[in-house]
Design an enzyme around this catalytic site. Structure first.
Site, mmCIF file in Angstrom:
data_model
loop_
_atom_site.group_PDB
_atom_site.id
_atom_site.type_symbol
_atom_site.label_atom_id
_atom_site.label_comp_id
_atom_site.label_asym_id
_atom_site.label_seq_id
_atom_site.Cartn_x
_atom_site.Cartn_y
_atom_site.Cartn_z
ATOM 1 C CB THR A 163 -6.353 -12.452 -23.315
ATOM 2 O OG1 THR A 163 -6.410 -13.609 -24.162
ATOM 3 C CG2 THR A 163 -6.114 -12.887 -21.879
ATOM 4 C CB CYS A 181 -19.108 -7.059 -36.756
ATOM 5 S SG CYS A 181 -17.817 -7.537 -37.915
ATOM 6 N NE ARG A 240 -10.572 -5.863 -41.920
ATOM 7 C CZ ARG A 240 -11.473 -6.456 -41.133
ATOM 8 N NH1 ARG A 240 -12.208 -5.760 -40.284
ATOM 9 N NH2 ARG A 240 -11.662 -7.754 -41.211
ATOM 10 C CB VAL A 291 -14.525 -9.753 -29.318
ATOM 11 C CG1 VAL A 291 -15.959 -10.066 -28.922
ATOM 12 C CG2 VAL A 291 -14.495 -9.050 -30.666
ATOM 13 C CB SER A 307 -11.239 -3.279 -33.546
ATOM 14 O OG SER A 307 -12.373 -2.705 -34.142
ATOM 15 N N GLY A 308 -12.055 -5.521 -35.908
ATOM 16 C CA GLY A 308 -12.790 -6.738 -36.237
ATOM 17 C C GLY A 308 -11.869 -7.925 -36.486
ATOM 18 N NE ARG A 311 -21.277 -15.411 -36.938
ATOM 19 C CZ ARG A 311 -20.237 -14.707 -37.339
ATOM 20 N NH1 ARG A 311 -19.965 -14.595 -38.635
ATOM 21 N NH2 ARG A 311 -19.479 -14.097 -36.464
ATOM 22 C CB SER A 339 -3.608 -15.672 -21.504
ATOM 23 O OG SER A 339 -3.482 -15.151 -22.793
ATOM 24 C CG HIS A 351 -17.450 -2.718 -39.053
ATOM 25 N ND1 HIS A 351 -16.127 -2.563 -38.740
ATOM 26 C CD2 HIS A 351 -17.684 -4.062 -39.086
ATOM 27 C CE1 HIS A 351 -15.573 -3.770 -38.584
ATOM 28 N NE2 HIS A 351 -16.493 -4.684 -38.788
HETATM 29 P P1 A2P Z 1 -4.484 -15.708 -25.948
HETATM 30 O O1 A2P Z 1 -4.463 -14.232 -25.640
HETATM 31 O O2 A2P Z 1 -4.072 -16.530 -24.778
HETATM 32 O O3 A2P Z 1 -3.796 -16.057 -27.237
HETATM 33 P P2 A2P Z 1 -8.137 -11.762 -30.833
HETATM 34 O O4 A2P Z 1 -9.349 -12.132 -31.653
HETATM 35 O O5 A2P Z 1 -8.212 -10.360 -30.315
HETATM 36 O O6 A2P Z 1 -6.855 -12.050 -31.542
HETATM 37 O O7 A2P Z 1 -8.175 -12.733 -29.545
HETATM 38 C C1 A2P Z 1 -8.275 -14.117 -29.625
HETATM 39 C C2 A2P Z 1 -8.608 -14.702 -28.269
HETATM 40 O O8 A2P Z 1 -8.750 -16.119 -28.410
HETATM 41 C C3 A2P Z 1 -7.534 -14.488 -27.219
HETATM 42 O O9 A2P Z 1 -8.138 -14.365 -25.946
HETATM 43 C C4 A2P Z 1 -6.737 -15.780 -27.310
HETATM 44 O O10 A2P Z 1 -6.040 -16.100 -26.136
HETATM 45 C C5 A2P Z 1 -7.859 -16.778 -27.503
HETATM 46 N N1 A2P Z 1 -7.372 -18.017 -28.088
HETATM 47 C C6 A2P Z 1 -6.769 -18.208 -29.278
HETATM 48 N N2 A2P Z 1 -6.463 -19.516 -29.465
HETATM 49 C C7 A2P Z 1 -6.858 -20.168 -28.342
HETATM 50 C C8 A2P Z 1 -6.822 -21.534 -27.906
HETATM 51 N N3 A2P Z 1 -6.309 -22.489 -28.665
HETATM 52 N N4 A2P Z 1 -7.341 -21.827 -26.682
HETATM 53 C C9 A2P Z 1 -7.877 -20.854 -25.917
HETATM 54 N N5 A2P Z 1 -7.940 -19.552 -26.275
HETATM 55 C C10 A2P Z 1 -7.444 -19.212 -27.466
#
Ligand code: A2P
Length: 339
Positions: A14, A131, A237, A17, A161-162, A102, A43, A244
């Protein structure tokens, strides 16, 4: 014989990336037989489109990886540290977009145009580089191969977006607030990002550099397998949504003219030379956004040092800088018969 299909999981599906990883798997026709979309409990109930169907998002748990052959992770370092070993233990090859592994000597750090062979030595986890590092090494690889590079000085102009989807929203809201005469709100960044530049990405270290800057130094050395290469980075940033940009100055070990560099870059995989300054044609983030190429322009001699070259390098940070590079690593394994 039916072509082989794979059970693929996307962790953080969700997020900015992760969402794109799903789209890139579809766009590049990766042979996905079954797709598991994983995110936090928040989610559950959401769906994401894949090949015309609405796919449910499931909660990431220790049991999420049964039968999974490829697991693409982009949910931050702590999720990767906890669950990447679980996925690898269940038999999946993990391609991890976080910085958690990494610099682990046991974990290959791979950019398919630069060091594809490193992917084959994995022990269950492969790391996707930062990135800003990815687009820089794609652009420098043909020059490193031809004449060697002894020093790199780079300044980045990095899109929000990064940082993730909350940062994209923060820039949008701040722009709207400011143009409508309202006080902008700050949550993600330490300062207002709209109409501003922040010379800080990640926490500062005692040396005065930021973590992001040191990622560029250390990851470049690891990917080029060249501990001698000297790198000085300043990462900034800027209020750009996607793409970028980097001002890159290099010192080469042997002389290389800008014309020769341009010719080498024109033949390099994943690179597009956009360099007609007389008609104001050069790479820009608005043109790179939505593509998988690394664009190079403003190629010129740096007269301040011997064997100096300067150039401007632009790529879509969440595509080539993250999601597309991760899927390309999976393709590298597939093409090498390692999946
Ligand atoms: P969720 O949308 O349910 O919070 P971004 O880098 O764009 O902020 O997205 C971070 C991604 O990592 C999202 O899909 C978020 O899910 C997921 N995420 C963050 N913390 C957890 C966690 N503890 N367990 C599973 N997924 C996670």
């Amino acid at each position: 014989m039916e072509p082989k299909q794979f059970k693929v999981a996307v962790v953080g599906a969700t997020g900015a990336v992760g969402n794109l990883m799903v789209r890139v798997l579809e766009e590049r026709s990766f042979p996905v037989g079954e797709l598991k979309l994983l995110a936090s409990a928040r989610s559950v109930g959401k769906t994401l489109p894949f090949r015309g169907a609405d796919m449910p998002v499931e909660e990431l748990t220790e049991d999420s990886f049964e039968g999974v052959q490829v697991a693409l992770f982009s949910a931050g370092g702590s999720v990767s540290r906890k669950f990447a070993p679980v996925a690898a233990g269940a038999g999946a090859v993990v391609i991890d977009n976080s910085s958690a592994f990494r610099m682990d000597p046991e974990v290959p750090l791979v950019v398919p145009e630069v060091n594809p062979q490193a992917a084959f030595s994995h022990k269950g986890i492969i790391a996707n580089p930062n990135c800003s590092t990815i687009q820089m090494v794609v652009a420098l690889k043909p020059i490193q191969d031809a004449v060697g590079i002894s020093r790199i000085v780079v300044t980045t102009f990095q899109a929000v977006s990064g940082t993730g989807k909350r940062a994209i929203e923060e820039l949008r809201l701040q722009v709207s607030d400011i143009v409508n005469g309202r006080e902008p709100k700050r949550e993600v960044y330490p300062h207002q990002i709209a109409f501003n530049c922040l010379p800080q990405i990640g926490p500062f270290l005692d040396s005065g550099f930021t973590e992001e800057e040191m990622k560029m130094v250390n990851e470049t050395r690891k990917i080029f397998d060249d501990p001698e290469i000297r790198v000085c980075a300043t990462t900034v940033r800027v209020p750009v949504f996607y793409g970028h940009s980097e001002s890159v100055n290099i010192e080469t070990r042997k002389p290389l003219s800008p014309e020769e560099a341009r010719r080498l870059l024109e033949g390099a995989p994943g690179v597009k030379v956009v360099d007609r300054p007389a008609v104001s044609v050069y790479p820009m983030p608005i043109d790179a956004a939505g593509t998988d190429d690394t664009f190079v322009g403003r190629i010129r001699r740096d007269p301040s040092v011997e064997n100096g070259l300067a150039m401007w390098v632009v790529a879509d940070n969440i595509r080539k800088g993250a999601a597309s590079n991760a899927v390309q690593i999976a393709e590298t394994l597939l093409d090498g018969g390692r999946l």
